[in-house]
Design an enzyme around this catalytic site. Sequence first.
Site, PDB file in Angstrom:
ATOM      1  N   TYR A  56      -9.819  -8.861  -7.480  1.00  0.00           N
ATOM      2  CA  TYR A  56      -9.260  -7.746  -6.709  1.00  0.00           C
ATOM      3  C   TYR A  56      -8.402  -6.896  -7.648  1.00  0.00           C
ATOM      4  O   TYR A  56      -7.181  -7.039  -7.717  1.00  0.00           O
ATOM      5  CB  TYR A  56      -8.410  -8.257  -5.554  1.00  0.00           C
ATOM      6  CG  TYR A  56      -9.176  -8.880  -4.408  1.00  0.00           C
ATOM      7  CD1 TYR A  56     -10.543  -8.675  -4.260  1.00  0.00           C
ATOM      8  CD2 TYR A  56      -8.525  -9.665  -3.457  1.00  0.00           C
ATOM      9  CE1 TYR A  56     -11.228  -9.249  -3.207  1.00  0.00           C
ATOM     10  CE2 TYR A  56      -9.216 -10.235  -2.403  1.00  0.00           C
ATOM     11  CZ  TYR A  56     -10.562 -10.032  -2.275  1.00  0.00           C
ATOM     12  OH  TYR A  56     -11.253 -10.596  -1.220  1.00  0.00           O
TER      13      TYR A  56
ATOM     14  N   PRO B 151     -16.910   4.352  12.024  1.00  0.00           N
ATOM     15  CA  PRO B 151     -16.289   5.366  12.889  1.00  0.00           C
ATOM     16  C   PRO B 151     -16.581   5.095  14.361  1.00  0.00           C
ATOM     17  O   PRO B 151     -17.728   4.888  14.746  1.00  0.00           O
ATOM     18  CB  PRO B 151     -16.952   6.671  12.437  1.00  0.00           C
ATOM     19  CG  PRO B 151     -17.452   6.394  11.051  1.00  0.00           C
ATOM     20  CD  PRO B 151     -17.841   4.942  11.039  1.00  0.00           C
TER      21      PRO B 151
ATOM     22  N   PHE C  31     -13.297  -9.639   7.599  1.00  0.00           N
ATOM     23  CA  PHE C  31     -13.953  -8.528   8.304  1.00  0.00           C
ATOM     24  C   PHE C  31     -13.739  -8.597   9.815  1.00  0.00           C
ATOM     25  O   PHE C  31     -14.562  -8.112  10.596  1.00  0.00           O
ATOM     26  CB  PHE C  31     -15.457  -8.461   7.999  1.00  0.00           C
ATOM     27  CG  PHE C  31     -15.792  -8.239   6.557  1.00  0.00           C
ATOM     28  CD1 PHE C  31     -14.977  -7.465   5.747  1.00  0.00           C
ATOM     29  CD2 PHE C  31     -16.933  -8.791   5.991  1.00  0.00           C
ATOM     30  CE1 PHE C  31     -15.293  -7.243   4.411  1.00  0.00           C
ATOM     31  CE2 PHE C  31     -17.254  -8.580   4.666  1.00  0.00           C
ATOM     32  CZ  PHE C  31     -16.427  -7.797   3.865  1.00  0.00           C
TER      33      PHE C  31
END
Length: 291
Positions: free
Chosen positions: A41, A203, A190
């Site tokens: 990361y 979206p 997630f």
Amino acid sequence: MRLTGTAPFDRGVPRDREQAMGVLRRAVELGVNHIDTASYYFSATRSANELINRALAPYPEDLVIATKVWPGRDPSGAWWWAAPEQLRGQVEENLRQLGRDHLDVVNLRVPPSRRAGTISEHFGALSELRDAGLVRHLGVSNVTSEQLTEARGIAPVVCVQNPYGIGAAKESGAMLRLCGELGLAFVPFFAIAGSGREAGPAPGDSEEVCAVARAHGASPAQVRLAWTLQQGPHVLAIPGTGDPDHLAENVAAGALRLSAAEMARLTSGTADPGSAVAPAGEAFYRRTFHD
């Protein structure tokens, strides 16, 4: 993953360094005692592990830092996958960056291409590092139930990190149930992003999620987190953020209680997680990661 920039790795705008460290310190102040990270990361200007070290060391005694190995990135950012004998180098890289002499939890992150294969050599190599004292606890990530069984035959497993959230596939629900039955922590990633994965939430949310959010005066992301956490006392969500406002929202989602009817409405189209067999929340957490 979100600490280093507005999008993972080098795809977004770098975070302000002081803001990123402020998010970490505020998280601990708000009661967060489990941080998920990895040496891969990083962006061109930021490393999540080094930000954690700079912001939080000396570390609180009750803080669990979990990391992941098998994937790696070279200095250019290109991805590579470690051979079993290279896992020690990845563990030592995490140790150096975090400024620790041992790692609380190391998850073996299985490549998508290996989800149908054996993980015995890699998990066996991690088991040896645990025996050597470099790692305290072992977990697995992105695994099948068969791979979990294989790992548990080699060394104790304390947690499973797999994708899970509203709309998850039946396989994910089966793993959640299995972890509850075995007394393992299930650590979904997630939970907010869903099918958007690293790119973040797609979206627009479903009308079911939005309706429940309106009823509670909450955001859709909070509803998604609350739904995930209410799957069982063995569930620990790991939503990523580098934004202080999102951090506060995410933590507040832990106090959001959805009714049975709301849970059922949101579960429509998701595998029924069934009942989890696990000790109560905080006691389960301490037994899993601190005892």
